[in-house]
Structure formats: structure tokens, C-alpha cells
Design a protein around this motif. Structure first.
Motif, short mmCIF file in Angstrom:
data_model
loop_
_atom_site.label_atom_id
_atom_site.label_comp_id
_atom_site.label_asym_id
_atom_site.label_seq_id
_atom_site.Cartn_x
_atom_site.Cartn_y
_atom_site.Cartn_z
N ILE A 107 0.92 -1.19 -0.10
CA ILE A 107 0.15 -0.06 -0.06
C ILE A 107 0.99 1.31 0.01
O ILE A 107 1.82 1.30 1.01
CB ILE A 107 -0.83 0.18 1.31
N ASP A 108 0.82 2.12 -1.18
CA ASP A 108 1.46 3.43 -0.95
C ASP A 108 0.79 4.33 -0.02
O ASP A 108 -0.41 4.54 -0.20
CB ASP A 108 1.31 3.83 -2.70
N MET A 109 1.59 4.83 0.63
CA MET A 109 1.10 5.76 1.92
C MET A 109 1.40 7.01 1.80
O MET A 109 1.36 8.10 2.51
CB MET A 109 1.56 5.29 3.29
N ASP A 110 1.59 7.50 0.45
CA ASP A 110 1.57 8.92 -0.18
C ASP A 110 3.18 9.73 0.33
O ASP A 110 3.55 10.26 -0.38
CB ASP A 110 0.61 9.80 0.44
N LEU A 111 3.41 9.70 1.50
CA LEU A 111 4.58 10.39 1.83
C LEU A 111 5.82 9.67 1.24
O LEU A 111 6.13 8.49 1.15
CB LEU A 111 4.86 10.35 3.18
N ASP A 112 6.71 10.63 0.85
CA ASP A 112 8.02 10.06 0.10
C ASP A 112 9.33 10.70 0.69
O ASP A 112 9.08 11.87 0.81
CB ASP A 112 8.10 10.39 -1.29
N VAL A 113 10.38 10.17 0.74
CA VAL A 113 11.71 10.84 1.19
C VAL A 113 12.16 10.76 -0.35
O VAL A 113 12.62 9.70 -0.96
CB VAL A 113 12.21 10.10 2.08
N VAL A 114 12.78 11.95 -0.65
CA VAL A 114 13.57 12.27 -1.95
C VAL A 114 14.89 12.74 -1.79
O VAL A 114 14.89 13.86 -1.06
CB VAL A 114 12.39 12.88 -2.83
#
Length: 182
Positions: A107-114
């Protein structure tokens, strides 16, 4: 990545689909990839230029090789893009990343670290996170856990801690390049 023992995994070099969904079960990204194997950090997958990545309403074909790590915790997924891609690191905060039969899913939970060449390291998609945690009704304990995890992952990427260093994903990019997938 949860479920099944690593010995039950496909043979390295096996092509498969990595299926993402949203919290409500709706479809999200599907990535054509190859299983590369595992190490102390978790399980690794690779994707070559031109392979399919698509979601409802959008199709994307990567221009550069990339490798993806799924740790045993199943609450984030780390992708390292090969140079000269402008985004070196992309970490999806996730939930329930596991094997479903012979395919990885989560499940993709929206927050990302880029970590992007022109912008540095940052937490992305906070607006989407705020919108979806209300719309999908994310439980408070999940929200608190993933928000703290995003901050910790951002710190670890800035510090260059393994597996977010160059050497760890570099080994897996080399393995991807060595495969005969023609």
C-alpha cells in the motif's frame, strides 16, 4: 518484506510485477521488474530502461536502470536510480508490503523521502498525505508511525547511512547490469 521465507522466493533474474494499491484497495502503480535477491537489508528488485511502470491515468517508462529495496519491516520501499537520473533516491512510505503469491505488493502511503540533484533531500507529498489520511481514514497509530519514520528516513538519507549509501545499491545495480534479460 513480510510473509514466506526468503528460500521460497523466485530465482534471481525472474521477471515479475510489483503491484501497489491505495489504502482503500484501489489500484495504484504496477512496475515491471526483476527479482535480484536479498541481503541483510531486505529483498532487492531491478528495473531496466523502457520497462513499464503504470497506474490508472499514467504510464511511465524509466530512462535509467534502478534498483528497489524492500526491508523486512514492509513499511517503506527504497529505490535508487542510476546516474544520470536527477532523482538518486526515492523512498515510498508504505504499509503491508508483502508477497501475494508470486508477486510483491504493498500500500502506497503517499509520503516520500526524495534525494534530488537540484533540491537535496526532503519529504515529499505532504499535501497528498494530509488529504488522503482524512479521505481514507488512516488510523492515528499508522499516521504517527509513518510521520516519525519519514523524518528518520530523511535523516538517514542525509547521513548516507547504509543502505542509502552509494555502495549498497551500487552492488545491486551491478547485479542488474550483469543479468542477461534479452
Amino acid at each position: 518484506m513480510t510473509d514466506d521465507a526468503v528460500s521460497d522466493r523466485p530465482v534471481p533474474g525472474t521477471r515479475l510485477l510489483f503491484r501497489w494499491r491505495k489504502w482503500d484497495g484501489g489500484p495504484h502503480w504496477i512496475h515491471e521488474c526483476v527479482y535480484l535477491g536479498s541481503d541483510r537489508w531486505g529483498e532487492w528488485f531491478g528495473q531496466l530502461p523502457g520497462w513499464d511502470s503504470s497506474r490508472p491515468g499514467r504510464t511511465f517508462a524509466p530512462q535509467h536502470p534502478n534498483v528497489t529495496l524492500v526491508p523486512p519491516s514492509g513499511d517503506w520501499v527504497f529505490t535508487r536510480n542510476a546516474a544520470p537520473h536527477r532523482t538518486r533516491t526515492y523512498i515510498d512510505l508504505a504499509w503491508d508490503v508483502r508477497w501475494d503469491g508470486d508477486e510483491p505488493t504493498g500500500i502506497d502511503m503517499d509520503l516520500d523521502v526524495v534525494d534530488r540533484e537540484d533540491l537535496g533531500v526532503y519529504i515529499d507529498d505532504r499535501d497528498e498525505w494530509d488529504e488522503h489520511r482524512v479521505a481514507y481514514g488512516y488510523p492515528l497509530d499508522v499516521v504517527e508511525r509513518l510521520e516519525a519514520l519519514a523524518v528518520d528516513l530523511e535523516r538517514r538519507v542525509i547521513a548516507g547511512e547504509a543502505p542509502f549509501d552509494d555502495a549498497t545499491p551500487g552492488e545491486w545495480l551491478a547485479r542488474l547490469a550483469a543479468l542477461d534479460l534479452g
